[in-house]
Design a protein around this motif. Structure first.
Motif, PDB file in Angstrom:
ATOM      1  N   PHE A   1      79.788  31.201 -16.625  1.00  0.00           N
ATOM      2  CA  PHE A   1      80.931  32.076 -16.853  1.00  0.00           C
ATOM      3  C   PHE A   1      82.269  31.361 -16.843  1.00  0.00           C
ATOM      4  O   PHE A   1      83.237  31.858 -17.405  1.00  0.00           O
ATOM      5  CB  PHE A   1      80.916  33.219 -15.831  1.00  0.00           C
ATOM      6  CG  PHE A   1      79.924  34.275 -16.174  1.00  0.00           C
ATOM      7  CD1 PHE A   1      80.201  35.161 -17.214  1.00  0.00           C
ATOM      8  CD2 PHE A   1      78.705  34.364 -15.533  1.00  0.00           C
ATOM      9  CE1 PHE A   1      79.273  36.131 -17.565  1.00  0.00           C
ATOM     10  CE2 PHE A   1      77.780  35.328 -15.886  1.00  0.00           C
ATOM     11  CZ  PHE A   1      78.065  36.210 -16.903  1.00  0.00           C
ATOM     12  N   ILE A   2      82.348  30.223 -16.168  1.00  0.00           N
ATOM     13  CA  ILE A   2      83.651  29.547 -16.158  1.00  0.00           C
ATOM     14  C   ILE A   2      84.060  29.123 -17.573  1.00  0.00           C
ATOM     15  O   ILE A   2      85.187  29.397 -17.998  1.00  0.00           O
ATOM     16  CB  ILE A   2      83.651  28.383 -15.137  1.00  0.00           C
ATOM     17  CG1 ILE A   2      83.736  28.965 -13.719  1.00  0.00           C
ATOM     18  CG2 ILE A   2      84.823  27.457 -15.381  1.00  0.00           C
ATOM     19  CD1 ILE A   2      83.729  27.917 -12.636  1.00  0.00           C
ATOM     20  N   PRO A   3      83.176  28.493 -18.379  1.00  0.00           N
ATOM     21  CA  PRO A   3      83.597  28.160 -19.756  1.00  0.00           C
ATOM     22  C   PRO A   3      83.892  29.412 -20.587  1.00  0.00           C
ATOM     23  O   PRO A   3      84.862  29.440 -21.342  1.00  0.00           O
ATOM     24  CB  PRO A   3      82.393  27.409 -20.326  1.00  0.00           C
ATOM     25  CG  PRO A   3      81.640  26.922 -19.143  1.00  0.00           C
ATOM     26  CD  PRO A   3      81.864  27.929 -18.081  1.00  0.00           C
TER      27      PRO A   3
ATOM     28  N   GLY B   1      84.917  32.279 -19.508  1.00  0.00           N
ATOM     29  CA  GLY B   1      86.190  32.812 -19.038  1.00  0.00           C
ATOM     30  C   GLY B   1      87.354  32.009 -19.610  1.00  0.00           C
ATOM     31  O   GLY B   1      88.407  32.560 -19.972  1.00  0.00           O
TER      32      GLY B   1
END
Lengths: 378, 378, 378, 378, 378
Positions: E314-316, E318
């Motif tokens: 989810f970080i990428p 996001g």
């Protein structure tokens, strides 16, 4: 301590293995009394008398009839498999003049292997392994006299088939020699019976070793613990045999002749080999636990490296992106995010992000985090 | 226990190393029978007789012919390499009056080194290392009599070349002394053969030590485990030699003369040195596992420090940025994000972010997380 | 196994330390032959004869000339430092009637300390420490006879200066007693030489202890490993001295007189003290490795606590902020983010964030994560 | 190795504890010479003579005067506290015919407890504990003859008050028996002196145990290390007393009478009890280190669980929120984020978020991460 | 060291267990004096005299009266439960001629099990377990003479009921044999009393084993520590019994007859079995700590895997979402985020996100992070 095991009872065989070592007589019982244990098997009596001239198998009728067989041939071998009949054992004891304490040890089947000398006979306890089960052992006790061997086994079925076959067919040395040689042959057969068990443990250990070294699973530690525990119990079963055989070799008892002692020396070597193997297996298993723990740590390192690389690259980039997502009113002041209106504002920000990502990747590469196996820098 | 090894069979050489220690006779075999093991080598017989006057090499024809050579010269050395021919060994046994159990031990090549005394001769078992393979050992058994030495080797090829050369060229003490000195010379050669093996392990250990201390890899633990296991097996091979040589020194047997005992004392010192080295290597290897685990932990610390520093700095900054990315309607109320319209709103927020980042960096610096090696504060 | 050491060769002194324990003669060499080792030093011979009347120093010319000095005074001490000249050693051996094997041990300088009895003399091997290097030891061998002491050292330079001075100045007991007392004095000097070495290790250990306990570094584990390894090698050097001195005390050899045995008892106490100290240091060092690993874990805990506190507080806040950064069209529906238009929407959201942050801080405080040292709750 | 201790010198008392075990004579000193150590205390001489008839205390004037007291009463006890006066000790040695080496051991106060037999007297060394300091011990040496006991203490002050009181008041057995009983009484008092020290360690250990088990702190490992080290030093002090007392019991020396040996047996039991306690404490302390490490790991697990739960729930939610924060031009295409204009777009997104959060919470609950103590699933 | 235990005092029973091993006499007390310990119980005296003819129970009046019972029947058994009355004990000592030191040991109830020989009687100390409490033991001391057995117990209540019953009903061998057999019967009863205690520990161990292997809790380590400590204390209680019984078997004292020695041999076997079980339990418990630590690490791995998978996916994503949340003025330049106006801009970005998420999932699947048990790749 809470009882989480209320729903799942501990598997029966394990419970037995740990508590199978406890003494079975109730504390305070009169020493030397004969009360068969609960669950003892009904006795089957086998009688063979033999000598250089050949062997005869006798049918068991009464103990008195047995008494008449004594001395007919050089060796009289009476085998009682199953210890449920205390009267039979007591009568045999009376017939052969056996000590009450020794008879009690015959029935209380949790003795350590040992040798005890009595007038005119020796009392020997050993433990026999069942090939089908792994560390479960059965007590074998025997009384060795000048012309008789009286053996008691906990259950039916044993590993003495080849010895019986040799007596029947008069092959080998056993018919020419006395009951001491027969006793040696039985002990030898029992000790040899531990080797296949160990071999199976060796295979389990090798399989675990391959797994732990090549692709560790979290279940390996439990399997190793199980293996170590069984080796521990096996060692406890094997260890006193060494002392027992040694006592047979050294004690100056006329019941055991010099030439049999030579054979017992061979048997002694085998017990030492057994202990050697058990100890080696235990040390390898202990070392494997360390290898496993270290593998798990290395794995954690790898997981954290992936997380750190991804998070460390994208968190700053995300920060920059959300910086330009702020809603400062560019109309209110020329100082409010003038970049948003630059002609190349967006490509410039993308370039800055690219430079940051590249710089971090280079940093991780230099730290050696992008390589596979290496844990250190450069 | 599941069998994950179904696809990938464990490498053959390892399996052999662990189970090569098991006893080879089937349980229940008649003690003292001679059945060659599967895979035994065909025998090659070498016969040398020698004395102070010189040495003669004889061709082997029959065992009877051999009997006539006995006593011609002070020492008759018969060497049998390869144990596939049980008849030959049995005939030799008859010729020299050897005990059946000892002959069985010659053929069952998994004996521990030992000394056994028989009337007129001694039976000695040792284990010889192959320089090309690492912990694989071959059984050497010999019968030492007044005027003969009968040696049996598992395979062709040994480390006795220099001894043979000395006999052939009548150099050294060997020709002047009896078969006990020859026996010593062979044992000494075998024990000296362990030193190069150990030296190689020492080199492996040093290489691993350099790696673990300077730049650890995750494979190091497995290599250390492998090394420890091999040292364990080597120790088990070496250890009983000490006892064996000691028995030769102490036992009052006329077969071994006093002057040879002086030489055996030297040999005994070498076995102690061997054990010393093996133990030292094992302790160093065990210590290295700790160093490795600690290195891996330190590495994890470092990884987590990087993640924590980056995340801890940027997460609050990102929060502030997304705070001002909210879409509250500034028109609906003067309380709704008036900062967005301030003249210096944007620079002010940037400054706040800079102060927060600086403060956190200072905090990390004070904690010592920005330094390289130090793990603690200040 | 790969060779990562191709660029950086392992430091020379370490390699030497590990393999310096191997035996130096080629396997298969004739026992009892004298071939000086490569790198042996040229011999320097010092001759002193003394008695209650005083001491004379003699110049060394030939071995024959030496023979004439024997018996002139109660004690003749010949010291040979440097073992490159095998002929000299062989001639000395012939002059004093020394055994070939003992002479070989003199030259092969990797013997363990030991005592061997021969007719008319004793052969003693000890190991001397060099104060400038740490665990490097030099072999000292001596032949102790009724009226002579023949000592061999591997290199020039020793710790016998004070003993020589006492002989020269006729101070102390040494001149009044025989060569056995001289031999004791030399052994005592060598064993005393280990104490300063240990003292230095003690200082290193204390420094490491202070570091590990007060501010651990990742290099500490390596230093501790290095220290443990050196103590291991030191123990191996010291340990056999105990046995050696004990043999001197107990063996009934007329070469050593009863009053010297009293002094040797003192020497024996010192070897036990040495072993005590080495063992204590090793146990402390091992304990320190545990303390270090635990410190590193505690440190990781602290790092993770900081990360967790920061992330756990700001991630929910960030979520709320980005929630109100969504661009739902408030015009399209009264359900679409009506909060954005509330009069106190922004202060309300800020308040919610403050409550969440406060609640989490309170939760962490209750867990004890905000305190410094405590690892547990409350 | 760097010197981080430059600013903070290691606390003095610790340094002393480790290096206080080194031998104090300079290497190369003449054995048997008497040179008082630096820092030795000035001697205080106490003289008591007693017998069944009563006791007399004498003032010390000269050693000659002392000589005359010998033999007046059955027991003459001379106590010298403080070893700074080598002349006094030498004169006492001459008066009582003591061996030079024993006198040297009196002065060099780092001897291990031991017994040495000399003609007409025994030399005994023991170590006395100071109740106020913890592992610091003081050397007690004594010469036990037929009618005298000569004791030397390192410092003033001892634990012999009750014994002195019994002599003075003629209570107990001490006045009726010889100097051997006095010697026993002193040794017994010294060994009893170790019990309070151990009791204090036991209390420290229990306090640490409570802390580690109930609320571990990172300082506990250091405290445990400190405790283990002090127990190690204590063990080294106590251990040789066992051997010393045993030697007194077994050695056939007329100086010690049979009835005193009975008392010494009691003393021997106490030394074994001491060792038992020390070993038990050390094992418990070692086990506590494991408990602590495991507590710290469990704590880390808990911290990571909190972080993971929070991050894993909010990161996907935050992603969704930022998804709808994108500024795609809904006017440019019907495909560009039509959700933003849906009538129930916002409530729908909130519902999706709720479902995701609920699903993750359910997942964590099933994994057992939301429970308190449990580490595993279900 | 701080005192965190101020609020929560350490549970009383634990403290007692650790310090219950200390010696109770004040240092400096006169050896051989009889002062009852604080808290000693009031004595209850039971007197039985018996022989082949039957048994009589006597009432205790005075010690003089007791003296007259001596010799009336073959065996006189006097049992004193409770040691508060020093006068009584002293008078009994005088009556039977007992040594003062032995009487002191009777009162100071922290003796190790032991055997001491005196003229005409033996003094035996053993420790009896209370079945209701776990490792608490009570001292049993007895004086065994030709025709009497004098036993002392710390408290009322013992495990001798069955023995008393046998005497009363003249069952078993006890009435036909002397006091030595009675003494054996009591020791046997005490040693048998340890088996139920061990059995209970075995059950606790099995429950812990099931928990640790199937679903570990953080409290398990503490329980294991507690168990190990109690086994340690139990071992210390049991261990000296072995030596004590062995001394009874081997010592050539006429007080113990040959036939009783046969029974004692049986008793000896039981002590060895006890030690065997204790050691096995301790090794299994130690192994379990390793299994637990490894389980906790595996659990941490799993937690980190979940965090890493979620965060890394989810970080990428996001980041991409917030990228298009930037407010660059698309009107100001065609370079400023033209994607926002593309016809398929939004679906395209969603597709890119899907591809990234899929790729990362595939990467984690290949790493083996999505499988359950496996820790390694493929």
């Amino acid at each position: 301590m809470d009882q989480p095991a209320s729903k799942k009872p501990p598997p029966k065989h394990r419970r037995k293995r740990l508590s199978g070592i406890e003494r079975s007589t109730a504390p305070g019982a009169i020493p030397g009394t004969l009360e068969p244990l609960a669950g003892a098997h009904a006795p089957v009596v086998t009688i063979v008398s033999y000598g250089p001239g050949g062997s005869t198998e006798h049918k068991f009728t009464t103990v008195e009839a047995l008494g008449k067989l004594r001395g007919l041939k050089p060796v009289l071998w009476i085998d009682v498999s199953g210890l449920a009949d205390a009267t039979l054992i007591a009568e045999l004891g009376k017939l052969f003049g056996l000590h009450a304490l020794a008879l009690e040890d015959v029935i209380n089947v949790h003795q350590r292997p040992k040798v005890e000398e009595y007038k005119g006979h020796m009392f020997i306890v050993a433990r026999m392994v069942h090939s089908e089960e792994r560390t479960e052992t059965e007590q074998f006790s025997c009384f060795l006299g000048r012309n008789f061997l009286l053996t008691f086994q906990e259950r039916h079925g044993d590993c003495f088939g080849p010895v019986r076959e040799r007596i029947r067919s008069a092959r080998g040395r056993v018919c020419k020699l006395g009951p001491d040689y027969l006793c040696y042959a039985l002990i030898d057969a029992m000790i040899d019976g531990y080797f296949p068990v160990l071999e199976r443990y060796g295979e389990v250990l090798e399989r675990l070793e391959d797994q732990v070294v090549e692709s560790p699973r979290s279940s390996n530690v439990r399997d190793l613990h199980e293996l170590k525990r069984e080796l521990l119990l096996l060692r406890r079963a094997v260890w006193p045999h060494r002392e027992m055989v040694n006592a047979l070799i050294r004690e100056e008892n006329p019941v055991i002749e010099a030439q049999t002692r030579v054979y017992l020396r061979d048997c002694y070597d085998h017990t030492i080999q057994l202990m050697d193997i058990v100890e080696t297996y235990r040390e390898i298993a202990s070392g494997l636990v360390d290898v496993h723990i270290s593998s798990v740590s290395a794995r954690l390192n790898e997981i954290m490296k992936v997380l750190t690389i991804i998070a460390t690259i994208f968190i700053p980039l995300g920060f920059i992106a959300s910086l330009y997502g702020m809603n400062f009113d560019t109309a209110a002041s020329p100082w409010n995010m003038p970049e948003l209106k630059w002609y190349l504002g967006y490509p410039f920000v993308l370039a800055v992000m690219g430079v940051i990502a590249g710089g971090l990747l280079w940093y991780f590469w230099r730290k050696g985090w992008l390589g596979g196996d290496r844990l250190g820098p450069r």
